[in-house]
Design a protein around this motif. Sequence first.
Motif, PDB file in Angstrom:
ATOM      1  N   ASP A 117      -5.251   8.919   7.610  1.00 16.95           N
ATOM      2  CA  ASP A 117      -4.059  10.083   7.218  1.00 16.95           C
ATOM      3  C   ASP A 117      -4.536  11.424   8.090  1.00 16.95           C
ATOM      4  O   ASP A 117      -5.437  11.994   8.879  1.00 16.95           O
ATOM      5  N   THR A 173       5.175   9.055   8.095  1.00 17.43           N
ATOM      6  CA  THR A 173       5.438  10.078   7.064  1.00 17.43           C
ATOM      7  C   THR A 173       6.546  11.275   7.772  1.00 17.43           C
ATOM      8  O   THR A 173       7.828  11.609   7.463  1.00 17.43           O
ATOM      9  N   GLY A 228       0.546   0.063   5.268  1.00 18.05           N
ATOM     10  CA  GLY A 228      -0.976  -0.649   6.064  1.00 18.05           C
ATOM     11  C   GLY A 228      -0.378  -1.028   6.586  1.00 18.05           C
ATOM     12  O   GLY A 228      -1.546  -2.277   7.290  1.00 18.05           O
ATOM     13  N   LYS A 279       0.149   9.320   6.467  1.00 19.86           N
ATOM     14  CA  LYS A 279       0.189   9.564   4.576  1.00 19.86           C
ATOM     15  C   LYS A 279      -0.186   8.109   3.944  1.00 19.86           C
ATOM     16  O   LYS A 279       1.074   7.584   3.819  1.00 19.86           O
ATOM     17  N   ASP A 280      -1.249   8.038   3.167  1.00 17.36           N
ATOM     18  CA  ASP A 280      -1.383   6.658   2.304  1.00 17.36           C
ATOM     19  C   ASP A 280      -1.063   5.437   3.130  1.00 17.36           C
ATOM     20  O   ASP A 280      -0.092   5.019   2.404  1.00 17.36           O
ATOM     21  N   GLY A 281      -1.024   5.514   4.211  1.00 15.15           N
ATOM     22  CA  GLY A 281      -0.627   3.380   4.723  1.00 15.15           C
ATOM     23  C   GLY A 281       0.919   3.556   5.333  1.00 15.15           C
ATOM     24  O   GLY A 281       1.179   2.347   5.588  1.00 15.15           O
ATOM     25  N   GLU A 302       3.864   0.860   7.212  1.00 11.65           N
ATOM     26  CA  GLU A 302       4.780   0.647   5.868  1.00 11.65           C
ATOM     27  C   GLU A 302       3.519  -0.121   4.967  1.00 11.65           C
ATOM     28  O   GLU A 302       3.153  -1.041   5.696  1.00 11.65           O
ATOM     29  N   GLU A 320      -5.722  -0.427   9.150  1.00 13.77           N
ATOM     30  CA  GLU A 320      -5.576   0.607   8.722  1.00 13.77           C
ATOM     31  C   GLU A 320      -5.340   2.288   9.673  1.00 13.77           C
ATOM     32  O   GLU A 320      -6.147   1.959  10.896  1.00 13.77           O
TER      33      GLU A 320
END
Length: 271
Positions: A129, A165, A74, A160-162, A72, A126
């Motif tokens: 996605d 999901t 990153g 998705k976005d660090g 979560e 990092e």
Amino acid sequence: MRLFKLFTLFALALTFASCGNRTEAKHTVTDNQIKGADDLVMSDGEIVPVSLKPMPATTEFPDAAITDWRYEGGKFMYKTTGYEFAVPTPDADQLMCANSGKGQHAHLIINNEPYIAKYEPTFEQELPDGDHHILTFLSRSYHESIKTPAAHRAVMATVKDGAFTKTTPVTEPMLFYSRPKGTYTGKKNTENVMLDFYPVNAELGAEYQVQAIVNGGEPMLIDKWQPYYLQGLPMGENTVELTLMKDGEKVDAPLNPVTRTFTLEALPSGE
């Protein structure tokens, strides 16, 4: 004279047949003995013997477990029991192989790329996605995986976005490569180079094996999951290819086979 010629032709035929079959040989490595596992590879024009030998029994971690693992913001976050980050494993000095002075750590393997070693239970990392095959496991300070179900996670993760999901456990047979990796320097680190890997959903034995090819030499079949010493490797670049096999055939699995190149270096003169 006719009999002598016939005998000579027969002997030559046996010789050619033997030579023709040599390249197809696959040696099996067991925990008690090496059945012809001495392989011959070329290094700078010289024949160099390379052997694959089981490592001695290592410190056990029967209670080690990853009790929670998430990604979560990153950051990866681990919660564990029966295990401590950043301390030396007690038997490290006895094994005469590369050991991390930073202590015990987690290996994080993304899409079978070289692992990332982390010595704290929370760290930034990092991830692009998309979907990724990810394996993480708790490691001894000398980089050997703890080989128990509770001490690892193997998932297909959507990022998705660090953040994760979605994660689903890997259910198909897969093989993840761990060691050797990077550069090994000095006699202690280069004489015994640890080979370690992580099969998932594939118990090694009569059905599944790992095929190891070192520097393009003859295939060696490994039918027991444990760490091994690669001995007799030449200085400079070396390559290991690992393939998950089933009933003598390559398993149709993601990221199989996997090949890694690593380097052995002597200490500078006088050190």
